[in-house]
Write a protein that holds these residues in place. Structure first.
Motif, PDB file in Angstrom:
ATOM      1  N   HIS A 147       0.835  -1.200   0.000  1.00 11.25           N
ATOM      2  CA  HIS A 147       0.000   0.000   0.000  1.00 11.25           C
ATOM      3  C   HIS A 147       0.867   1.247   0.000  1.00 11.25           C
ATOM      4  O   HIS A 147       1.845   1.339   0.737  1.00 11.25           O
ATOM      5  CB  HIS A 147      -0.918   0.017   1.221  1.00 11.25           C
ATOM      6  CG  HIS A 147      -2.233   0.656   0.941  1.00 11.25           C
ATOM      7  ND1 HIS A 147      -2.373   1.995   0.683  1.00 11.25           N
ATOM      8  CD2 HIS A 147      -3.480   0.131   0.856  1.00 11.25           C
ATOM      9  CE1 HIS A 147      -3.651   2.278   0.469  1.00 11.25           C
ATOM     10  NE2 HIS A 147      -4.344   1.148   0.562  1.00 11.25           N
ATOM     11  N   GLY A 148       0.502   2.195  -0.851  1.00  9.11           N
ATOM     12  CA  GLY A 148       1.202   3.472  -0.877  1.00  9.11           C
ATOM     13  C   GLY A 148       0.776   4.368   0.272  1.00  9.11           C
ATOM     14  O   GLY A 148      -0.312   4.203   0.839  1.00  9.11           O
ATOM     15  N   ARG A 149       1.647   5.314   0.596  1.00  8.45           N
ATOM     16  CA  ARG A 149       1.337   6.241   1.684  1.00  8.45           C
ATOM     17  C   ARG A 149       2.003   7.581   1.392  1.00  8.45           C
ATOM     18  O   ARG A 149       3.159   7.639   0.977  1.00  8.45           O
ATOM     19  CB  ARG A 149       1.840   5.689   3.017  1.00  8.45           C
ATOM     20  CG  ARG A 149       1.420   6.522   4.235  1.00  8.45           C
ATOM     21  CD  ARG A 149       1.981   5.896   5.501  1.00  8.45           C
ATOM     22  NE  ARG A 149       1.438   6.523   6.699  1.00  8.45           N
ATOM     23  CZ  ARG A 149       1.909   7.616   7.265  1.00  8.45           C
ATOM     24  NH1 ARG A 149       2.950   8.242   6.722  1.00  8.45           N
ATOM     25  NH2 ARG A 149       1.360   8.103   8.356  1.00  8.45           N
ATOM     26  N   LEU A 150       1.262   8.655   1.611  1.00  9.59           N
ATOM     27  CA  LEU A 150       1.833   9.992   1.484  1.00  9.59           C
ATOM     28  C   LEU A 150       2.631  10.333   2.734  1.00  9.59           C
ATOM     29  O   LEU A 150       2.249   9.976   3.855  1.00  9.59           O
ATOM     30  CB  LEU A 150       0.719  11.026   1.312  1.00  9.59           C
ATOM     31  CG  LEU A 150      -0.215  10.890   0.104  1.00  9.59           C
ATOM     32  CD1 LEU A 150      -1.312  11.946   0.179  1.00  9.59           C
ATOM     33  CD2 LEU A 150       0.556  11.006  -1.198  1.00  9.59           C
ATOM     34  N   THR A 151       3.741  11.031   2.543  1.00 10.03           N
ATOM     35  CA  THR A 151       4.426  11.582   3.705  1.00 10.03           C
ATOM     36  C   THR A 151       3.550  12.685   4.292  1.00 10.03           C
ATOM     37  O   THR A 151       2.623  13.186   3.627  1.00 10.03           O
ATOM     38  CB  THR A 151       5.789  12.173   3.318  1.00 10.03           C
ATOM     39  OG1 THR A 151       5.566  13.286   2.434  1.00 10.03           O
ATOM     40  CG2 THR A 151       6.663  11.138   2.621  1.00 10.03           C
ATOM     41  N   ASN A 152       3.824  13.089   5.491  1.00  4.75           N
ATOM     42  CA  ASN A 152       3.064  14.180   6.099  1.00  4.75           C
ATOM     43  C   ASN A 152       3.188  15.465   5.274  1.00  4.75           C
ATOM     44  O   ASN A 152       2.220  16.219   5.110  1.00  4.75           O
ATOM     45  CB  ASN A 152       3.534  14.432   7.529  1.00  4.75           C
ATOM     46  CG  ASN A 152       3.163  13.297   8.459  1.00  4.75           C
ATOM     47  OD1 ASN A 152       2.282  12.481   8.152  1.00  4.75           O
ATOM     48  ND2 ASN A 152       3.832  13.223   9.600  1.00  4.75           N
ATOM     49  N   GLU A 153       4.375  15.678   4.720  1.00  6.53           N
ATOM     50  CA  GLU A 153       4.604  16.869   3.897  1.00  6.53           C
ATOM     51  C   GLU A 153       3.761  16.808   2.617  1.00  6.53           C
ATOM     52  O   GLU A 153       3.135  17.804   2.219  1.00  6.53           O
ATOM     53  CB  GLU A 153       6.089  16.984   3.544  1.00  6.53           C
ATOM     54  CG  GLU A 153       6.435  18.230   2.740  1.00  6.53           C
ATOM     55  CD  GLU A 153       7.892  18.267   2.318  1.00  6.53           C
ATOM     56  OE1 GLU A 153       8.249  19.130   1.502  1.00  6.53           O
ATOM     57  OE2 GLU A 153       8.678  17.424   2.799  1.00  6.53           O
ATOM     58  N   GLN A 154       3.739  15.647   1.957  1.00  8.19           N
ATOM     59  CA  GLN A 154       2.933  15.488   0.743  1.00  8.19           C
ATOM     60  C   GLN A 154       1.438  15.653   1.066  1.00  8.19           C
ATOM     61  O   GLN A 154       0.704  16.318   0.321  1.00  8.19           O
ATOM     62  CB  GLN A 154       3.178  14.108   0.132  1.00  8.19           C
ATOM     63  CG  GLN A 154       4.550  13.957  -0.491  1.00  8.19           C
ATOM     64  CD  GLN A 154       4.856  12.517  -0.853  1.00  8.19           C
ATOM     65  OE1 GLN A 154       4.254  11.580  -0.328  1.00  8.19           O
ATOM     66  NE2 GLN A 154       5.800  12.328  -1.776  1.00  8.19           N
ATOM     67  N   ARG A 155       1.007  15.072   2.153  1.00  6.34           N
ATOM     68  CA  ARG A 155      -0.396  15.190   2.575  1.00  6.34           C
ATOM     69  C   ARG A 155      -0.792  16.644   2.761  1.00  6.34           C
ATOM     70  O   ARG A 155      -1.850  17.083   2.280  1.00  6.34           O
ATOM     71  CB  ARG A 155      -0.584  14.431   3.901  1.00  6.34           C
ATOM     72  CG  ARG A 155      -1.967  14.535   4.526  1.00  6.34           C
ATOM     73  CD  ARG A 155      -1.888  14.218   6.010  1.00  6.34           C
ATOM     74  NE  ARG A 155      -1.054  15.197   6.721  1.00  6.34           N
ATOM     75  CZ  ARG A 155      -0.511  14.980   7.910  1.00  6.34           C
ATOM     76  NH1 ARG A 155      -0.672  13.818   8.530  1.00  6.34           N
ATOM     77  NH2 ARG A 155       0.213  15.922   8.506  1.00  6.34           N
ATOM     78  N   ASP A 156       0.064  17.403   3.424  1.00  6.70           N
ATOM     79  CA  ASP A 156      -0.247  18.812   3.682  1.00  6.70           C
ATOM     80  C   ASP A 156      -0.246  19.642   2.392  1.00  6.70           C
ATOM     81  O   ASP A 156      -1.082  20.543   2.224  1.00  6.70           O
ATOM     82  CB  ASP A 156       0.760  19.390   4.681  1.00  6.70           C
ATOM     83  CG  ASP A 156       0.642  18.748   6.058  1.00  6.70           C
ATOM     84  OD1 ASP A 156      -0.407  18.115   6.327  1.00  6.70           O
ATOM     85  OD2 ASP A 156       1.596  18.860   6.848  1.00  6.70           O
ATOM     86  N   ARG A 157       0.688  19.340   1.486  1.00  8.08           N
ATOM     87  CA  ARG A 157       0.731  20.068   0.215  1.00  8.08           C
ATOM     88  C   ARG A 157      -0.539  19.835  -0.603  1.00  8.08           C
ATOM     89  O   ARG A 157      -1.034  20.739  -1.271  1.00  8.08           O
ATOM     90  CB  ARG A 157       1.950  19.634  -0.611  1.00  8.08           C
ATOM     91  CG  ARG A 157       3.269  20.142  -0.105  1.00  8.08           C
ATOM     92  CD  ARG A 157       4.305  20.237  -1.227  1.00  8.08           C
ATOM     93  NE  ARG A 157       4.387  19.049  -2.055  1.00  8.08           N
ATOM     94  CZ  ARG A 157       5.253  18.056  -1.875  1.00  8.08           C
ATOM     95  NH1 ARG A 157       6.104  18.111  -0.857  1.00  8.08           N
ATOM     96  NH2 ARG A 157       5.285  17.025  -2.696  1.00  8.08           N
TER      97      ARG A 157
END
Length: 282
Positions: A147-157
């Motif tokens: 499963h893929g996951r966004l980093t916290n930084e990617q999520r916020d962007r």
């Protein structure tokens, strides 16, 4: 002279034979070869959300009253059984699961791996039981994933509420065979953060291994390295993925999943998956 009772015994047991017979009757108890230190489990129970159990609590799953109906030992076969049926569902899905999620750092979801870093998962498992649909075919079950996951930084962007990203790999048990589906880019020209969006990706056509596993044991192995993913069945058949889509997947974090993700909401449906051995290396 020995008097007869009128009945003819089917077998005369000497003390030596009786001892052997007693030994045969003793049940042999086996434990699964699984270290749960780096896994959490999600079960289809809870209101309004499902229940997730992480280390160290998951290590006591055999005596955990909440987990017992969904994750329990089959000590005659040496496996953990994962049981799921349509009930409460997890976020981002309409289906129920009793499924393990990898945690590279025990109890922590925020440390994951990329395709550049690579990973290997080897699992020995079997379908224990599964219901049938109205058309007579068995219900589908996802038994393993990356499963893929966004980093916290990617999520916020992106302005997303969570870190959820597409799964690059889904492995199905489907009518006694193992079927693999992956994600492919809709356009190879996608750039910047647009590649992080679900809409940038589509499902491939899928691949079904020729060997039929039915309800017997089989070994599934998933090996990932930079730009390449190989899925193998019983070390006999190999599905190799090294497309541009795989190479560009390195933008995501990832984690392995294994267990029982039942792909139906039919009333009365259920599935039970046995897991005997589970190893992950990075």
């Amino acid at each position: 002279m020995v008097e007869s009772s009128g009945n003819t015994p089917s077998e005369i047991l000497t003390p030596k034979k009786a001892k052997k017979k007693k030994k045969k009757k003793r049940k042999k108890y086996k434990l699964p070869e699984i270290d749960l230190t780096n896994w959490k489990v999600t079960i289809p129970k809870g209101d309004p959300k499902v229940i997730e159990v992480s280390p160290p609590e998951i290590l006591e799953y055999a005596t955990n009253e909440t987990l017992k109906p969904f994750m329990y030992n089959d000590s005659t076969r040496g496996a953990i059984v994962f049981h799921a049926y349509p009930s409460k569902t997890t976020r981002n899905t309409k289906y129920s699961r009793s499924e393990l999620r990898e945690q590279m750092v025990s109890g922590e979801n925020n440390v994951n791996w990329t395709f550049e870093q690579g990973g290997n998962m080897k699992v020995k498992m079997a379908m224990d039981a599964v219901s049938r649909a109205e058309n007579g075919k068995y219900h589908k079950v996802i038994i393993a994933q990356i499963h893929g996951r966004l980093t916290n930084e990617q999520r916020d962007r992106l302005g997303q509420k969570d870190n959820n990203a597409p799964p690059i790999l889904k492995v199905y048990w489907q009518d006694g065979k193992i079927r693999v589906k992956t994600k492919v880019l809709k356009s190879q020209n996608v750039i910047d953060d647009a590649i992080l969006l679900d809409e940038a990706w589509d499902d491939d056509k899928g691949y079904t291994f020729k060997q039929e596993v039915g309800f017997g044991k089989f070994t599934l192995e998933v090996d990932v390295e930079d730009g390449k993913m190989v899925v193998s069945l019983n070390n006999q058949e190999f599905a190799v993925y090294d497309s541009t889509s795989i190479k560009r997947w390195n933008i995501f974090e990832n984690y392995f999943k294994v267990g029982n993700y039942l792909q139906t909401r039919d009333e009365g449906a259920f599935a039970k998956v046995r897991v005997y051995k589970l190893e992950v290396n990075h």
